[in-house]
Design an enzyme around this catalytic site. Structure first.
Site, PDB file in Angstrom:
ATOM      1  N   ILE A   1      39.750  29.074  79.819  1.00  0.00           N
ATOM      2  CA  ILE A   1      38.682  28.091  80.006  1.00  0.00           C
ATOM      3  C   ILE A   1      39.259  26.784  80.517  1.00  0.00           C
ATOM      4  O   ILE A   1      40.089  26.158  79.859  1.00  0.00           O
ATOM      5  CB  ILE A   1      37.900  27.899  78.686  1.00  0.00           C
ATOM      6  CG1 ILE A   1      37.256  29.247  78.299  1.00  0.00           C
ATOM      7  CG2 ILE A   1      36.830  26.827  78.848  1.00  0.00           C
ATOM      8  CD1 ILE A   1      36.432  29.203  77.039  1.00  0.00           C
TER       9      ILE A   1
ATOM     10  N   HIS B   1      46.853  23.466  81.533  1.00  0.00           N
ATOM     11  CA  HIS B   1      47.570  24.281  82.516  1.00  0.00           C
ATOM     12  C   HIS B   1      46.798  25.544  82.895  1.00  0.00           C
ATOM     13  O   HIS B   1      47.339  26.600  83.103  1.00  0.00           O
ATOM     14  CB  HIS B   1      49.006  24.599  82.091  1.00  0.00           C
ATOM     15  CG  HIS B   1      49.227  24.754  80.618  1.00  0.00           C
ATOM     16  ND1 HIS B   1      49.079  23.737  79.717  1.00  0.00           N
ATOM     17  CD2 HIS B   1      49.586  25.827  79.887  1.00  0.00           C
ATOM     18  CE1 HIS B   1      49.344  24.164  78.506  1.00  0.00           C
ATOM     19  NE2 HIS B   1      49.647  25.434  78.578  1.00  0.00           N
TER      20      HIS B   1
ATOM     21  N   GLU C   1      50.453  36.725  78.689  1.00  0.00           N
ATOM     22  CA  GLU C   1      51.234  37.891  78.240  1.00  0.00           C
ATOM     23  C   GLU C   1      50.611  39.229  78.674  1.00  0.00           C
ATOM     24  O   GLU C   1      51.212  40.294  78.444  1.00  0.00           O
ATOM     25  CB  GLU C   1      51.361  37.883  76.708  1.00  0.00           C
ATOM     26  CG  GLU C   1      52.357  36.866  76.156  1.00  0.00           C
ATOM     27  CD  GLU C   1      51.899  35.428  76.234  1.00  0.00           C
ATOM     28  OE1 GLU C   1      50.713  35.184  75.964  1.00  0.00           O
ATOM     29  OE2 GLU C   1      52.714  34.557  76.594  1.00  0.00           O
TER      30      GLU C   1
HETATM   31  C1  DLZ Z   1      48.546  27.898  76.067  1.00  0.00           C
HETATM   32  C2  DLZ Z   1      47.214  28.471  76.443  1.00  0.00           C
HETATM   33  C3  DLZ Z   1      46.161  27.614  76.747  1.00  0.00           C
HETATM   34  C4  DLZ Z   1      46.297  26.140  76.729  1.00  0.00           C
HETATM   35  N1  DLZ Z   1      44.942  28.106  77.081  1.00  0.00           N
HETATM   36  C5  DLZ Z   1      44.750  29.453  77.118  1.00  0.00           C
HETATM   37  C6  DLZ Z   1      43.481  29.990  77.471  1.00  0.00           C
HETATM   38  O1  DLZ Z   1      42.485  29.293  77.735  1.00  0.00           O
HETATM   39  N2  DLZ Z   1      43.369  31.341  77.505  1.00  0.00           N
HETATM   40  C7  DLZ Z   1      44.420  32.184  77.221  1.00  0.00           C
HETATM   41  O2  DLZ Z   1      44.242  33.411  77.288  1.00  0.00           O
HETATM   42  N3  DLZ Z   1      45.628  31.689  76.876  1.00  0.00           N
HETATM   43  C8  DLZ Z   1      45.825  30.355  76.809  1.00  0.00           C
HETATM   44  N4  DLZ Z   1      47.036  29.831  76.461  1.00  0.00           N
HETATM   45  C9  DLZ Z   1      48.101  30.747  75.991  1.00  0.00           C
HETATM   46  C10 DLZ Z   1      48.947  31.336  77.123  1.00  0.00           C
HETATM   47  O3  DLZ Z   1      48.248  32.391  77.775  1.00  0.00           O
HETATM   48  C11 DLZ Z   1      50.261  31.924  76.543  1.00  0.00           C
HETATM   49  O4  DLZ Z   1      49.955  32.778  75.463  1.00  0.00           O
HETATM   50  C12 DLZ Z   1      51.220  30.851  76.046  1.00  0.00           C
HETATM   51  O5  DLZ Z   1      51.458  29.908  77.052  1.00  0.00           O
HETATM   52  C13 DLZ Z   1      52.561  31.485  75.587  1.00  0.00           C
HETATM   53  O6  DLZ Z   1      53.220  32.132  76.683  1.00  0.00           O
END
Ligand code: DLZ
Length: 156
Positions: A89, A95, A65
């Site tokens: 991480i 993903h 975002e």
């Molecule tokens: C979903 C997700 C995952 C699995 N890992 C991270 C992460 O390691 N760091 C991060 O900043 N955000 C992660 N997110 C959340 C996604 O950035 C996002 O907020 C969601 O997919 C909703 O659009």
């Protein structure tokens, strides 16, 4: 063996300056808050130490975002630059590649489309230990470096 330079220390030796009326947005991801809040605090401290008084702070759910929030801060709040802070991480994120790539591409696009510096202060590490090393640990604080990058870009 590859030795990573602690760029926080390198930058601290410079003499960067920026017009005090510049407005800077700082947006951080709520994922991995131990890391992103340390990066954010380092960034804010450095911006303030360089005389930037107008700082608009905003958090977002995740790094994906960050580009949208940066665009809002530019278009609706009139920021002269935005620092984006996140931590993705690999070991804990299936993903990882999608989020990291979309985040990097989006941040670049928002900056170019709006002719405004948007700084990539996002850690993409293999594990939490590597992230800690870069959020105030042995490799410095990448939030501090992002602030220096922002100041340098603002002075162009
Ligand atoms: C979903 C997700 C995952 C699995 N890992 C991270 C992460 O390691 N760091 C991060 O900043 N955000 C992660 N997110 C959340 C996604 O950035 C996002 O907020 C969601 O997919 C909703 O659009």
């Amino acid at each position: 063996m590859h030795k990573e330079t602690n760029l926080s220390a390198v930058h601290a030796g410079g003499t960067l300056s920026v017009a005090p009326d510049k407005r800077v947005g700082v947006v951080w991801s709520e994922w991995n808050p131990e890391i992103t809040e340390a990066l954010r605090d380092g960034c804010l401290e450095t911006l303030r130490a360089h005389g930037i008084k107008s700082i608009h702070c905003l958090s977002v759910p995740g790094s994906f975002e960050l580009p949208y929030a940066a665009q809002q801060l530019i278009l609706k709040e009139g920021m002269d630059a935005v620092v984006c802070i996140g931590c993705i991480i690999q070991g804990e994120t299936r993903h990882f590649e999608f989020i990291a790539q979309a985040c990097a591409d989006g941040i670049m696009r928002v900056g170019l489309d709006n002719n405004t510096p948007v700084i990539f202060g996002v850690l993409t590490t293999q594990n939490m230990a590597q992230a800690r090393d870069r959020a105030g640990g042995t490799h410095g604080n990448k939030g501090v470096e992002a602030a220096y990058t922002c100041i340098k870009m603002l002075s162009m």
